[in-house]
Design an enzyme around this catalytic site. Structure first.
Site, PDB file in Angstrom:
ATOM      1  N   ASN A   9      46.869  47.704  23.392  1.00 45.23           N
ATOM      2  CA  ASN A   9      45.626  47.613  24.304  1.00 45.23           C
ATOM      3  C   ASN A   9      44.647  48.642  23.849  1.00 45.23           C
ATOM      4  O   ASN A   9      44.827  49.870  24.073  1.00 45.23           O
ATOM      5  CB  ASN A   9      46.152  47.725  25.648  1.00 45.23           C
ATOM      6  CG  ASN A   9      44.979  47.633  26.362  1.00 45.23           C
ATOM      7  OD1 ASN A   9      43.722  47.689  26.210  1.00 45.23           O
ATOM      8  ND2 ASN A   9      45.241  47.481  27.926  1.00 45.23           N
ATOM      9  N   ARG A 101      45.315  42.924  23.090  1.00 45.44           N
ATOM     10  CA  ARG A 101      44.473  42.771  24.168  1.00 45.44           C
ATOM     11  C   ARG A 101      42.965  42.690  23.819  1.00 45.44           C
ATOM     12  O   ARG A 101      42.614  43.635  23.395  1.00 45.44           O
ATOM     13  CB  ARG A 101      44.562  43.550  25.383  1.00 45.44           C
ATOM     14  CG  ARG A 101      43.785  43.447  26.668  1.00 45.44           C
ATOM     15  CD  ARG A 101      43.847  44.381  27.549  1.00 45.44           C
ATOM     16  NE  ARG A 101      42.881  43.950  28.600  1.00 45.44           N
ATOM     17  CZ  ARG A 101      42.207  45.027  29.326  1.00 45.44           C
ATOM     18  NH1 ARG A 101      42.331  45.939  29.080  1.00 45.44           N
ATOM     19  NH2 ARG A 101      41.342  44.390  30.186  1.00 45.44           N
ATOM     20  N   HIS A 190      40.718  39.760  33.627  1.00 45.03           N
ATOM     21  CA  HIS A 190      42.092  40.050  34.023  1.00 45.03           C
ATOM     22  C   HIS A 190      43.034  38.624  33.783  1.00 45.03           C
ATOM     23  O   HIS A 190      43.837  38.565  34.584  1.00 45.03           O
ATOM     24  CB  HIS A 190      42.338  40.550  35.559  1.00 45.03           C
ATOM     25  CG  HIS A 190      41.556  41.798  35.945  1.00 45.03           C
ATOM     26  ND1 HIS A 190      40.699  42.118  36.988  1.00 45.03           N
ATOM     27  CD2 HIS A 190      41.484  42.824  35.126  1.00 45.03           C
ATOM     28  CE1 HIS A 190      40.677  43.253  37.117  1.00 45.03           C
ATOM     29  NE2 HIS A 190      40.960  43.875  35.817  1.00 45.03           N
ATOM     30  N   HIS A 218      44.397  40.591  42.402  1.00 45.19           N
ATOM     31  CA  HIS A 218      44.470  41.777  41.351  1.00 45.19           C
ATOM     32  C   HIS A 218      43.591  42.869  41.387  1.00 45.19           C
ATOM     33  O   HIS A 218      42.482  43.026  41.659  1.00 45.19           O
ATOM     34  CB  HIS A 218      44.145  41.228  40.046  1.00 45.19           C
ATOM     35  CG  HIS A 218      44.423  42.459  38.895  1.00 45.19           C
ATOM     36  ND1 HIS A 218      45.365  42.524  37.991  1.00 45.19           N
ATOM     37  CD2 HIS A 218      43.718  43.528  38.549  1.00 45.19           C
ATOM     38  CE1 HIS A 218      45.400  43.447  37.242  1.00 45.19           C
ATOM     39  NE2 HIS A 218      44.163  44.223  37.558  1.00 45.19           N
ATOM     40  N   GLY A 222      39.852  48.256  38.371  1.00 49.06           N
ATOM     41  CA  GLY A 222      38.924  46.956  38.507  1.00 49.06           C
ATOM     42  C   GLY A 222      39.793  45.983  39.277  1.00 49.06           C
ATOM     43  O   GLY A 222      41.082  46.231  39.405  1.00 49.06           O
ATOM     44  N   ARG A 251      32.889  49.984  40.523  1.00 49.75           N
ATOM     45  CA  ARG A 251      31.934  48.943  40.236  1.00 49.75           C
ATOM     46  C   ARG A 251      31.516  48.450  41.714  1.00 49.75           C
ATOM     47  O   ARG A 251      32.457  48.168  42.638  1.00 49.75           O
ATOM     48  CB  ARG A 251      32.399  47.684  39.659  1.00 49.75           C
ATOM     49  CG  ARG A 251      32.705  48.179  38.241  1.00 49.75           C
ATOM     50  CD  ARG A 251      33.226  46.888  37.154  1.00 49.75           C
ATOM     51  NE  ARG A 251      33.647  47.202  36.042  1.00 49.75           N
ATOM     52  CZ  ARG A 251      34.857  46.927  35.767  1.00 49.75           C
ATOM     53  NH1 ARG A 251      35.834  46.256  36.172  1.00 49.75           N
ATOM     54  NH2 ARG A 251      35.363  47.166  34.368  1.00 49.75           N
ATOM     55  N   ASP A 292      39.676  56.478  43.701  1.00 48.12           N
ATOM     56  CA  ASP A 292      41.105  56.196  43.978  1.00 48.12           C
ATOM     57  C   ASP A 292      41.206  55.661  45.267  1.00 48.12           C
ATOM     58  O   ASP A 292      41.146  56.688  46.304  1.00 48.12           O
ATOM     59  CB  ASP A 292      42.038  57.576  43.449  1.00 48.12           C
ATOM     60  CG  ASP A 292      43.157  57.245  43.264  1.00 48.12           C
ATOM     61  OD1 ASP A 292      43.778  56.758  44.502  1.00 48.12           O
ATOM     62  OD2 ASP A 292      43.668  57.487  42.395  1.00 48.12           O
ATOM     63  N   ARG A 294      43.932  56.096  47.049  1.00 45.89           N
ATOM     64  CA  ARG A 294      44.728  56.858  47.862  1.00 45.89           C
ATOM     65  C   ARG A 294      44.115  58.001  48.341  1.00 45.89           C
ATOM     66  O   ARG A 294      43.954  58.507  49.623  1.00 45.89           O
ATOM     67  CB  ARG A 294      45.902  57.558  46.972  1.00 45.89           C
ATOM     68  CG  ARG A 294      46.858  56.497  46.652  1.00 45.89           C
ATOM     69  CD  ARG A 294      47.829  56.941  45.352  1.00 45.89           C
ATOM     70  NE  ARG A 294      47.061  56.873  44.276  1.00 45.89           N
ATOM     71  CZ  ARG A 294      47.386  56.894  42.928  1.00 45.89           C
ATOM     72  NH1 ARG A 294      48.684  56.976  42.778  1.00 45.89           N
ATOM     73  NH2 ARG A 294      46.619  56.741  41.772  1.00 45.89           N
ATOM     74  N   VAL A 341      46.520  48.852  43.735  1.00 46.89           N
ATOM     75  CA  VAL A 341      46.224  48.777  45.255  1.00 46.89           C
ATOM     76  C   VAL A 341      47.122  47.656  45.791  1.00 46.89           C
ATOM     77  O   VAL A 341      47.771  47.816  46.906  1.00 46.89           O
ATOM     78  CB  VAL A 341      44.806  48.541  45.586  1.00 46.89           C
ATOM     79  CG1 VAL A 341      44.636  48.359  47.137  1.00 46.89           C
ATOM     80  CG2 VAL A 341      43.963  49.740  44.929  1.00 46.89           C
ATOM     81  N   GLY A 342      47.162  46.550  45.266  1.00 50.41           N
ATOM     82  CA  GLY A 342      47.748  45.327  45.664  1.00 50.41           C
ATOM     83  C   GLY A 342      49.377  45.579  45.728  1.00 50.41           C
ATOM     84  O   GLY A 342      49.908  45.136  47.012  1.00 50.41           O
ATOM     85  N   GLU A 343      49.741  46.147  44.921  1.00 54.68           N
ATOM     86  CA  GLU A 343      51.424  46.570  44.983  1.00 54.68           C
ATOM     87  C   GLU A 343      51.638  47.706  45.870  1.00 54.68           C
ATOM     88  O   GLU A 343      52.856  47.765  46.294  1.00 54.68           O
ATOM     89  CB  GLU A 343      51.808  46.992  43.333  1.00 54.68           C
ATOM     90  CG  GLU A 343      51.696  45.779  42.608  1.00 54.68           C
ATOM     91  CD  GLU A 343      51.859  46.092  41.018  1.00 54.68           C
ATOM     92  OE1 GLU A 343      52.481  47.281  40.813  1.00 54.68           O
ATOM     93  OE2 GLU A 343      51.234  45.421  40.157  1.00 54.68           O
ATOM     94  N   GLU A 395      51.107  42.866  32.196  1.00 52.53           N
ATOM     95  CA  GLU A 395      50.159  42.223  31.183  1.00 52.53           C
ATOM     96  C   GLU A 395      50.811  42.565  30.054  1.00 52.53           C
ATOM     97  O   GLU A 395      50.656  41.444  28.840  1.00 52.53           O
ATOM     98  CB  GLU A 395      48.841  42.788  31.343  1.00 52.53           C
ATOM     99  CG  GLU A 395      47.970  42.508  32.572  1.00 52.53           C
ATOM    100  CD  GLU A 395      46.832  43.468  32.863  1.00 52.53           C
ATOM    101  OE1 GLU A 395      45.949  43.016  32.483  1.00 52.53           O
ATOM    102  OE2 GLU A 395      47.156  44.360  33.670  1.00 52.53           O
TER     103      GLU A 395
HETATM  104  P1  AMP Z   1      45.489  50.100  38.443  1.00 49.82           P
HETATM  105  O1  AMP Z   1      44.173  49.893  37.798  1.00 49.82           O
HETATM  106  O2  AMP Z   1      46.197  48.910  38.623  1.00 49.82           O
HETATM  107  O3  AMP Z   1      46.336  51.012  37.601  1.00 49.82           O
HETATM  108  O4  AMP Z   1      45.188  50.598  39.867  1.00 49.82           O
HETATM  109  C1  AMP Z   1      44.767  51.897  40.121  1.00 49.82           C
HETATM  110  C2  AMP Z   1      44.343  52.299  41.427  1.00 49.82           C
HETATM  111  O5  AMP Z   1      45.544  51.834  42.306  1.00 49.82           O
HETATM  112  C3  AMP Z   1      44.066  53.739  41.748  1.00 49.82           C
HETATM  113  O6  AMP Z   1      42.820  53.869  41.542  1.00 49.82           O
HETATM  114  C4  AMP Z   1      44.433  53.691  43.442  1.00 49.82           C
HETATM  115  O7  AMP Z   1      43.484  53.633  44.041  1.00 49.82           O
HETATM  116  C5  AMP Z   1      45.549  52.605  43.442  1.00 49.82           C
HETATM  117  N1  AMP Z   1      46.791  53.063  43.827  1.00 49.82           N
HETATM  118  C6  AMP Z   1      47.851  53.380  43.128  1.00 49.82           C
HETATM  119  N2  AMP Z   1      49.038  53.921  43.877  1.00 49.82           N
HETATM  120  C7  AMP Z   1      48.711  53.665  45.105  1.00 49.82           C
HETATM  121  C8  AMP Z   1      49.047  53.963  46.500  1.00 49.82           C
HETATM  122  N3  AMP Z   1      50.460  54.393  46.477  1.00 49.82           N
HETATM  123  N4  AMP Z   1      48.498  53.569  47.515  1.00 49.82           N
HETATM  124  C9  AMP Z   1      47.294  53.352  47.633  1.00 49.82           C
HETATM  125  N5  AMP Z   1      46.595  52.823  46.305  1.00 49.82           N
HETATM  126  C10 AMP Z   1      47.105  53.149  45.306  1.00 49.82           C
END
Ligand code: AMP
Length: 408
Positions: A9, A101, A190, A218, A222, A251, A292, A294, A341-343, A395
């Site tokens: 990637n 990718r 995605h 997702h 992004g 974004r 972020d 968090r 965020v979703g996870e 991915e």
């Molecule tokens: P990704 O692009 O899939 O790596 O997601 C990144 C985003 O996931 C980060 O900018 C965080 O805002 C969010 N994230 C990661 N861990 C957590 C958490 N424990 N609680 C809330 N948001 C999180």
């Protein structure tokens, strides 16, 4: 001898890679399995030194190199050096494919494709559609072709899964010249994540993919939503570029398309400046001062009104899309959360689904908030009409699976 796929990637200033081992030949579907090594090189082409971090599953300490990586060629040479010095020894592995990718495949590429000169020329033609991403992807492909001249290189496109969108969903209501001459339409991104997660959702429900309808959320830095009917993407929130749709880290997602011209008139901003700000200074960052989630959560918990508003806007947009995609699908078997965020963020999950009981959608608070299980899980109550799932995306596994499929 072990068989493996190397997944690359390549971004504008970084290379992420994974070496995935395959199940032994002849045993069923030969799905990719264990990770033999994972790594990242950052700050390629930057001012100071970058770092290469290379990990094997059982290593207590990752292997690290700090160096100035002037370009992707040097960075890729360093990756090969890491395999040589830290292992696993690539000479003892049968590399079946290198899976790349590639962000934008336009309308041309509907599936993973073995790369030859003609394919590379087409990916180059797509550069105006993805000026930041495709050039880096091409550099990675060229470097890998030189590094592994005897191994098939496969392009796995972020857009390909959404090529099944019906015309009514991918067409913008704009003049025909824009559509026909300049390829202005919705493509979606995605795709490898939406495909992987929607297939996993069907497996978790124990239903054939062809009979399962899911909404995939997702939500990473992004973010995009897709409606997947019987394994085919029929609607997705990103468009010609990844800017459309949900509120993201930096974004804006959907805005009135007249806003750029308005800003040009009242603030003298040219369209390139507006595009840059909509991509880099908007979303959670524009609303709350941090991209972020968090950090936004922390600020909101401390009473910061801007952060509270940011979360409200973010979750309101999500709920709006879930309702719309429910209408697109007609029947929904599962709503699935994935990516950072979703996870990981239970409040986003519960609040974006609040009030949707009439649609058969509900969240079990204890399941949603539990941190005991970080894997694939139900967060809806038993017997719910619509399953609500958390499925960690992968991915790289999907790219390896598709690369393997393209060369088998
Ligand atoms: P990704 O692009 O899939 O790596 O997601 C990144 C985003 O996931 C980060 O900018 C965080 O805002 C969010 N994230 C990661 N861990 C957590 C958490 N424990 N609680 C809330 N948001 C999180």
């Amino acid at each position: 001898m072990k068989q493996a796929v190397l997944v690359l990637n390549v971004g504008s200033s970084s290379i992420k890679y994974q070496l995935l081992e395959l199940e032994p030949a002849g045993e069923g579907a030969r799905e990719p399995g264990a990770r033999l090594a994972t790594g990242i090189v950052d700050r390629i082409g930057g001012e100071g030194a970058g770092t290469l971090t290379h990990k094997q599953p059982d290593d207590p300490q990752p292997y690290e190199v700090s160096d100035t990586f002037a370009d992707h060629e040097q960075a890729l040479a360093a990756v090969l050096g890491a395999f040589r010095d830290a292992g696993p020894d690539l000479a003892k592995i049968e590399l079946k494919a290198v899976g790349h990718r590639v962000v934008h495949g336009g309308s041309e590429f509907i599936q993973a494709t073995v790369i030859d000169d003609a394919v590379l020329a087409k990916v180059t033609e797509m550069i105006p559609l993805a000026p930041l991403h495709n050039p880096a992807n091409i550099t990675g492909i060229e470097g890998a072709r030189r590094a592994f001249p005897d191994v098939p290189q496969v392009a796995v496109f972020d857009t390909a899964f959404h090529q099944t969108l019906p015309e009514a969903a991918y067409t913008y209501a704009v003049p025909s010249e824009w559509r026909e001459r300049y390829a202005v339409r919705r493509y979606g991104f995605h795709g490898t994540s939406h495909e992987y997660v929607s297939r996993r959702a069907a497996a978790i429900l124990g239903r054939p993919v062809a009979e399962t309808n899911v909404i995939v959320l997702h939500l990473g830095n992004g973010a995009s939503v897709s409606a997947v009917a019987g394994g085919r993407s029929v609607e997705t929130s990103m468009g010609l570029t990844p800017l459309e749709g949900l509120v993201m880290g930096t974004r804006s997602g959907d805005i009135d398309p007249a806003i750029p011209a308005y800003l040009q008139r009242v603030a003298g901003l040219d369209s390139a400046a507006v595009e840059r700000e909509l991509n880099r200074s908007s979303g959670l960052l524009g609303l709350a001062g941090s991209n972020d989630l968090r950090d936004v959560n922390k600020k909101a918990d401390a009473g910061d009104p801007a952060a509270r508003l940011a979360l409200d806007v973010y979750r309101h947009r999500l709920r709006k899309y879930i309702g719309a995609y429910y209408a697109v699908l007609g029947r929904v078997d599962a709503v699935v959360f994935t990516a950072g965020v979703g996870e990981n963020d239970p409040r986003t999950r519960s609040q974006s689904l609040a009030g949707l009981e009439r649609l058969g959608i509900a969240v079990d608070d204890a399941r949603n908030e539990s941190t005991a299980d970080r894997g694939e899980r139900f967060i809806s109550p038993d017997g719910a009409e619509v399953a609500v799932l958390v499925v960690p995306t992968d991915e790289e596994i999907e790219i390896a699976r598709q690369a393997l499929g393209a060369v088998s």
